[in-house]
Design an enzyme around this catalytic site. Structure first.
Site, PDB file in Angstrom:
ATOM      1  N   LYS A 127      22.543 -38.582  11.888  1.00 41.01           N
ATOM      2  CA  LYS A 127      23.553 -39.464  12.158  1.00 41.01           C
ATOM      3  C   LYS A 127      23.958 -40.495  13.695  1.00 41.01           C
ATOM      4  CE  LYS A 127      25.570 -34.698  13.495  1.00 41.01           C
ATOM      5  NZ  LYS A 127      25.896 -33.895  14.758  1.00 41.01           N
ATOM      6  N   PHE A 147      29.477 -31.462  13.468  1.00 40.25           N
ATOM      7  CA  PHE A 147      28.612 -29.986  13.317  1.00 40.25           C
ATOM      8  C   PHE A 147      27.797 -29.474  12.189  1.00 40.25           C
ATOM      9  CE2 PHE A 147      26.266 -26.616  14.452  1.00 40.25           C
ATOM     10  CZ  PHE A 147      25.591 -26.772  15.733  1.00 40.25           C
ATOM     11  N   ASP A 188      20.665 -24.717  11.655  1.00 37.89           N
ATOM     12  CA  ASP A 188      21.478 -23.383  12.617  1.00 37.89           C
ATOM     13  C   ASP A 188      21.668 -24.235  13.594  1.00 37.89           C
ATOM     14  OD1 ASP A 188      19.506 -24.599  14.623  1.00 37.89           O
ATOM     15  OD2 ASP A 188      19.740 -22.317  15.647  1.00 37.89           O
ATOM     16  N   LYS A 235      12.290 -25.717  13.085  1.00 40.59           N
ATOM     17  CA  LYS A 235      12.281 -25.033  12.457  1.00 40.59           C
ATOM     18  C   LYS A 235      13.225 -25.789  11.168  1.00 40.59           C
ATOM     19  CE  LYS A 235      12.567 -20.416  14.983  1.00 40.59           C
ATOM     20  NZ  LYS A 235      13.381 -19.496  15.409  1.00 40.59           N
ATOM     21  N   GLY A 236      13.868 -26.598  11.473  1.00 43.07           N
ATOM     22  CA  GLY A 236      15.209 -26.969  10.599  1.00 43.07           C
ATOM     23  C   GLY A 236      14.637 -27.643   9.535  1.00 43.07           C
ATOM     24  N   ARG A 265      20.778 -21.298   8.248  1.00 40.53           N
ATOM     25  CA  ARG A 265      19.844 -21.353   7.824  1.00 40.53           C
ATOM     26  C   ARG A 265      19.437 -21.443   6.559  1.00 40.53           C
ATOM     27  NH1 ARG A 265      16.822 -23.951  11.963  1.00 40.53           N
ATOM     28  NH2 ARG A 265      16.583 -23.090  14.015  1.00 40.53           N
ATOM     29  N   GLU A 281      12.272 -33.949   9.104  1.00 41.49           N
ATOM     30  CA  GLU A 281      13.611 -33.672  10.393  1.00 41.49           C
ATOM     31  C   GLU A 281      14.040 -33.405   8.635  1.00 41.49           C
ATOM     32  OE1 GLU A 281      13.534 -32.494  12.782  1.00 41.49           O
ATOM     33  OE2 GLU A 281      13.121 -33.694  14.318  1.00 41.49           O
ATOM     34  N   ASP A 282      15.099 -32.046   9.842  1.00 39.78           N
ATOM     35  CA  ASP A 282      16.480 -31.747   9.138  1.00 39.78           C
ATOM     36  C   ASP A 282      17.266 -33.323   9.452  1.00 39.78           C
ATOM     37  OD1 ASP A 282      15.846 -31.033  11.432  1.00 39.78           O
ATOM     38  OD2 ASP A 282      17.402 -29.491  11.170  1.00 39.78           O
ATOM     39  N   ASP A 339      19.532 -37.020  15.167  1.00 39.58           N
ATOM     40  CA  ASP A 339      20.076 -36.770  16.546  1.00 39.58           C
ATOM     41  C   ASP A 339      20.883 -38.260  17.701  1.00 39.58           C
ATOM     42  OD1 ASP A 339      23.452 -35.657  17.088  1.00 39.58           O
ATOM     43  OD2 ASP A 339      22.744 -34.062  17.533  1.00 39.58           O
TER      44      ASP A 339
HETATM   45  C1  PRP Z   1      17.394 -30.169  16.016  1.00 43.93           C
HETATM   46  C2  PRP Z   1      16.742 -31.080  14.938  1.00 43.93           C
HETATM   47  C3  PRP Z   1      15.720 -32.362  15.660  1.00 43.93           C
HETATM   48  C4  PRP Z   1      16.710 -31.943  16.882  1.00 43.93           C
HETATM   49  C5  PRP Z   1      17.362 -33.847  16.445  1.00 43.93           C
HETATM   50  O1  PRP Z   1      16.214 -29.350  16.324  1.00 43.93           O
HETATM   51  O2  PRP Z   1      15.392 -30.335  13.799  1.00 43.93           O
HETATM   52  O3  PRP Z   1      14.540 -31.737  15.669  1.00 43.93           O
HETATM   53  O4  PRP Z   1      16.781 -31.128  16.532  1.00 43.93           O
HETATM   54  O5  PRP Z   1      17.618 -34.266  17.368  1.00 43.93           O
HETATM   55  P1  PRP Z   1      17.729 -35.026  19.161  1.00 43.93           P
HETATM   56  O6  PRP Z   1      17.583 -36.285  17.429  1.00 43.93           O
HETATM   57  O7  PRP Z   1      18.989 -34.907  19.273  1.00 43.93           O
HETATM   58  O8  PRP Z   1      16.364 -35.085  19.730  1.00 43.93           O
HETATM   59  P2  PRP Z   1      16.117 -28.540  17.127  1.00 43.93           P
HETATM   60  O9  PRP Z   1      15.844 -28.118  18.487  1.00 43.93           O
HETATM   61  O10 PRP Z   1      18.177 -28.043  17.055  1.00 43.93           O
HETATM   62  O11 PRP Z   1      15.364 -27.103  16.402  1.00 43.93           O
HETATM   63  P3  PRP Z   1      15.541 -26.621  15.309  1.00 43.93           P
HETATM   64  O12 PRP Z   1      15.441 -27.509  14.121  1.00 43.93           O
HETATM   65  O13 PRP Z   1      14.465 -25.378  15.217  1.00 43.93           O
HETATM   66  O14 PRP Z   1      16.863 -25.380  14.256  1.00 43.93           O
END
Ligand code: PRP
Length: 192
Positions: A138, A159, A166, A49-50, A172, A106-107, A110
């Site tokens: 990041k 964070f 979120d 969803k991000g 969000r 992507e948002d 990480d």
């Molecule tokens: C977050 C973000 C990426 C992922 C990045 O999604 O939107 O998809 O984590 O993390 P990584 O590089 O460590 O894999 P999340 O699973 O929190 O879901 P969301 O987008 O629904 O908030």
């Protein structure tokens, strides 16, 4: 500590303002447009969803026809701050990407585990190309190397929430990216 009724009250500092995001999204839209020959199809694959807020603004910053498709994946458990390393597809593509230029939107990147999995998955669907556009990067937490073509902002290992990101499904809808007050998630990372 639980989320306040007013989400702004849970923000320690604003990291990226609404104005800075808008200016950068305009630049990214122009760069994506310029990267592909006229007449070649572009599909923005928004990773929910991000990236919901980012893709809504980014698609309107690209001055040509683009298609969008939506995937939903989960890498974090609800309320957790750490990536589990496991990626589950909760919603798959609706249409074909065969022969099209795919931009994964992507948002945040990480650890990179989500995009590592998704890139391989989408390349298996015979697209013309697959590139990545992320609002936030990041690098301090990267576990796997990910070739990122378009990055909005590199951020420190804080964070962050807002503009689609979120914590426990809240924040969000903030218009900026902010650092969450530590007491909100301290118990989850074992500090208290
Ligand atoms: C977050 C973000 C990426 C992922 C990045 O999604 O939107 O998809 O984590 O993390 P990584 O590089 O460590 O894999 P999340 O699973 O929190 O879901 P969301 O987008 O629904 O908030």
């Amino acid at each position: 500590m639980t989320a306040s009724a007013n989400p702004h009250d849970d923000i320690a500092t604003v990291l990226i303002t609404e104005e800075a995001i808008a200016a950068r999204v305009r630049e990214l839209g122009a760069e994506i447009h310029a990267a592909y020959p006229a007449g070649e199809a572009i599909v923005l694959v928004s990773v929910l969803k991000g990236s919901l807020v980012f893709v809504a603004d980014l698609m309107r910053a690209i001055p040509r026809n683009v298609e969008i498709d939506l995937m939903e994946v989960s890498s974090y458990g609800g309320g957790s701050t750490e990536s589990s390393g496991k990626v589950r597809i909760l919603k798959d593509l609706s249409g074909s990407i065969e022969g099209r230029n795919v931009v994964i939107v992507e948002d945040i990147i990480d650890t990179g585990l989500t995009l590592s999995y998704l890139t391989t998955y989408l390349e298996g669907r015979n697209p013309r190309s697959v590139r990545i556009a992320t609002l936030l990067n990041k690098p301090a937490r990267r576990l796997v190397d990910i070739p990122v073509t378009w990055t909005g902002f590199e951020i420190p290992d804080e964070f962050v929430v807002g503009y689609g990101l979120d914590f426990g499904e809240h924040y969000r809808n903030l218009r900026y990216v902010g650092v969450l007050k530590r007491e909100l998630y301290a118990s989850i990372i074992g500090e208290i």
